[in-house]
Design an enzyme around this catalytic site. Structure first.
Site, PDB file in Angstrom:
ATOM      1  N   ALA A 323      44.772  50.816  38.356  1.00  0.00           N
ATOM      2  CA  ALA A 323      44.388  49.699  37.369  1.00  0.00           C
ATOM      3  C   ALA A 323      45.250  48.611  37.692  1.00  0.00           C
ATOM      4  O   ALA A 323      45.761  48.183  38.799  1.00  0.00           O
ATOM      5  CB  ALA A 323      44.531  50.215  36.388  1.00  0.00           C
ATOM      6  N   SER A 324      45.351  47.796  36.661  1.00  0.00           N
ATOM      7  CA  SER A 324      45.923  46.499  36.853  1.00  0.00           C
ATOM      8  C   SER A 324      47.383  46.477  37.073  1.00  0.00           C
ATOM      9  O   SER A 324      48.119  45.445  37.494  1.00  0.00           O
ATOM     10  CB  SER A 324      45.827  45.712  35.489  1.00  0.00           C
TER      11      SER A 324
END
Length: 613
Positions: A323-324
């Protein structure tokens, strides 16, 4: 009339023949005696000694395992068992019945003993009951005079005093099975295990088996023609295994498991100065002690079939979309390759589109962030900025750059239970699915989703490289080895560093991560930190649909992630946290990372405060 001359001649011939035969036989006898007593003396003397002298192997004591501060993590505890010499027992069944009134014997124990008795030499001891409790030991000692031929024998067993706290780090030892024996025979180490029943099965116990096991000794005893012991001739004591010290900080490991509190997830903490793993927690866990004595079928089946998968080491085997948390690395790639600069801005209306394609890739903030540069994109985790960056970069550039940080390959940690995760590429997709790579696949990878998977240890290791500005230290658990004379600290072999054409880019990314930490979970900390959170999708949401955690199954909810390091100026700790299906990364994983940092970095302050009156 008798012909005396003829008879005399016949007698002489017979006597001569007899003499010659006797002489030949005596020569054969003398030759055999010479062969036995002179020519082959050493051979037959050795055979005689082999029949007279029996060599009994003596098991070595297994090395102990400590944490970095010398706290004992794996020890050897004595155990007691009941041994029976059958020939000294006049009535076996009556003895077993009477003994059952003193020490409870299960039907299974009695049956196993009776079955083994059929193929056992009666003058040798045979185990009747293992692992007597202290009460049972005391009770039998008082009544031992009633049971001739029954005695208590002592041995050592592995014991893990902290139970499930360190299972996925230490692993456990278990009985040597056929597969273990074949592996030992192939390696040529089987003779060293002649007196040993256990071997490392997982974790550190398996990886450092060669150090921990030690070398067996032997006892030479004289026996009679029936194999009974007469006397002991010589004893060569075994060489105990070496003690090892791990980089694990026990107090920090306890804090990590306390923070996980039974939730599915993992916490990894690394010292970026040497790559030593300070904590590596995987939850849920299980008690390794039950494997040492042989776990029951029912108990093992419950562990194996549990939906929570406690047997999996989530820190090294759990595969999650990063993810981020990888956006800082993607931004670093963009700066290094000249795709963006610090002043590059894009307009974020809440979505992004591939030129000429109607589909919209949504930002997590549905109304968008407006104009954003690389700092704003990292601080506010703007998906749109990274969709655009991934589109301009392409999957080949992304895969090549990220591989330098260890994605898609094993970290080299010193346990065998590790997954390499997956750093997707064109070739990988063609081999795996026999499909071409699409630009939409690249867009998903641009925010750490899609085919990209990683382990918590990989995330922590990659963040360590970022904190060290390119220096690559493989994560490891072994700190030092203690033998009979000294303490040895094995050198850490650094890997080729990640080099940039412009070193300023390291500082640009670090400043953005510091701003992120200052504006969120670390704004009131007594130290400066850098961080990046992430919220990993477990399944894809339709373009026009809205994600609602309350309406979907718990196992389909987003994973919460965070990577962080501190102090910012001179990092002493890197943390990666993944909480399965916990939701928003900043809200749920953020407090966990902060608590881990506080526990380790502020420990001296707390100890000083506690010491004051």
């Amino acid at each position: 009339m008798h012909d005396h001359a003829a008879e005399s001649a016949l007698f002489r011939r017979r006597a001569l023949f007899t003499f010659i035969c006797v002489t030949l036989l005596l020569l054969v006898l003398m030759g055999n005696l010479y062969h036995l007593q002179i020519t082959s003396f050493k051979d037959y003397a050795t055979r005689s000694n082999d029949n007279r002298i029996r060599v009994v192997p003596l098991p070595p004591s297994r090395g102990l395992i400590y944490d970095r501060n010398g706290k004992l993590l794996a020890e050897n505890r004595p155990f007691y068992s009941l041994e029976v010499i059958p020939e000294k027992v006049k009535n076996m069944q009556r003895m077993l019945d009477e003994l059952s009134t003193v020490i409870p014997l299960s039907d299974e124990e009695r049956q196993n003993f009776t079955d083994a008795l059929k193929f056992h030499r009666r003058f040798k001891p045979l185990t009747l009951k293992n692992h007597l409790s202290e009460q049972q030991l005391a009770t039998f000692s008082v009544n031992q005079y009633r049971f001739e031929g029954v005695s208590v024998e002592a041995g050592l067993n592995r014991y893990y005093p902290y139970g499930e706290l360190l299972t996925h780090v230490l692993g456990y030892v278990g009985r040597i099975n056929n597969r273990d024996q074949k592996a030992l025979e192939l390696s040529g180490n089987w003779p060293d295990y002649a007196a040993t029943h256990d071997i490392g099965k997982q974790g550190v116990e398996k990886f450092y088996e060669g150090l921990l096991h030690g070398k067996p000794g032997h006892l030479e005893e004289e026996v009679n023609n029936l194999g009974r012991h007469i006397r002991t001739l010589k004893v060569e004591p075994p060489e105990p295994g070496q003690d090892i010290y791990l980089t694990i900080d026990l107090a920090l490991q306890q804090k990590a498991m306390e923070l996980l509190d039974g939730r599915r997830g993992s916490i990894v903490a690394i010292d970026p100065q040497d790559g030593g793993i300070l904590a590596m927690a995987s939850s849920p866990s299980y008690d390794p002690n039950q494997f040492v004595h042989g776990i029951g079928t029912k108990a093992y089946s419950e562990l194996l079939n549990s939906r929570a998968r406690p047997l999996i080491n989530r820190a090294t085997q759990g595969q999650y979309a990063p993810a981020s948390t990888v956006k800082p690395l993607l931004a670093l790639m963009g700066l290094e390759d000249g795709i963006i600069t610090e002043k590059t801005r894009i307009w974020d209306p809440g979505f992004w589109q591939i030129p000429g394609v109607e589909r919209k890739y949504r930002d997590w903030k549905r109304w968008g962030h407006g104009w954003v540069d690389v700092y704003g994109a990292l601080v506010h985790s703007c998906d749109t900025y990274f969709y655009d960056l991934a589109y301009k970069s392409g999957i080949d550039r992304i895969a090549n750059f990220m591989t330098q940080f260890g994605f898609g390959e094993n970290t080299g940690v010193d346990i065998y239970e590790e997954s390499p995760g997956n750093m997707p590429s064109r070739d990988w997709k063609r081999l795996r699915y026999n499909q071409p790579w699409y630009i939409g696949d690249t867009i998903s990878v641009g925010i750490g989703q899609g085919y990209w998977t990683t382990t918590p240890l990989q995330l922590a290791s990659a963040t360590t490289v970022l904190a060290n500005q390119g220096r690559r230290l493989p994560p490891h658990l072994l700190k030092s080895i203690k033998d009979s004379t000294s303490m040895i600290e094995p050198p850490v072999e650094e890997r080729p560093p990640v080099t940039l054409k412009n070193t300023r880019h390291w500082h640009t990314i670090a400043d953005a991560m510091r701003q992120t930490a200052h504006k969120s979970r670390f704004n009131d900390a007594h130290y400066s930190a850098a961080m990046k959170t992430g919220t990993g999708q477990v399944f894809s949401v339709a373009e026009d649909a809205k994600y609602d955690a309350d309406t979907i199954d718990e196992h389909l909810r987003d994973n919460a992630l965070i990577v962080a390091y501190a102090p910012f100026e001179h990092p002493k700790m890197v943390v990666a946290v993944i909480l399965e299906n916990a939701g928003w990364g900043g809200k749920n994983a953020g407090p966990v990372a902060r608590a881990m940092m506080d526990e380790y970095l502020l420990r001296d302050q707390w100890e000083l405060t506690d010491a004051q009156p």
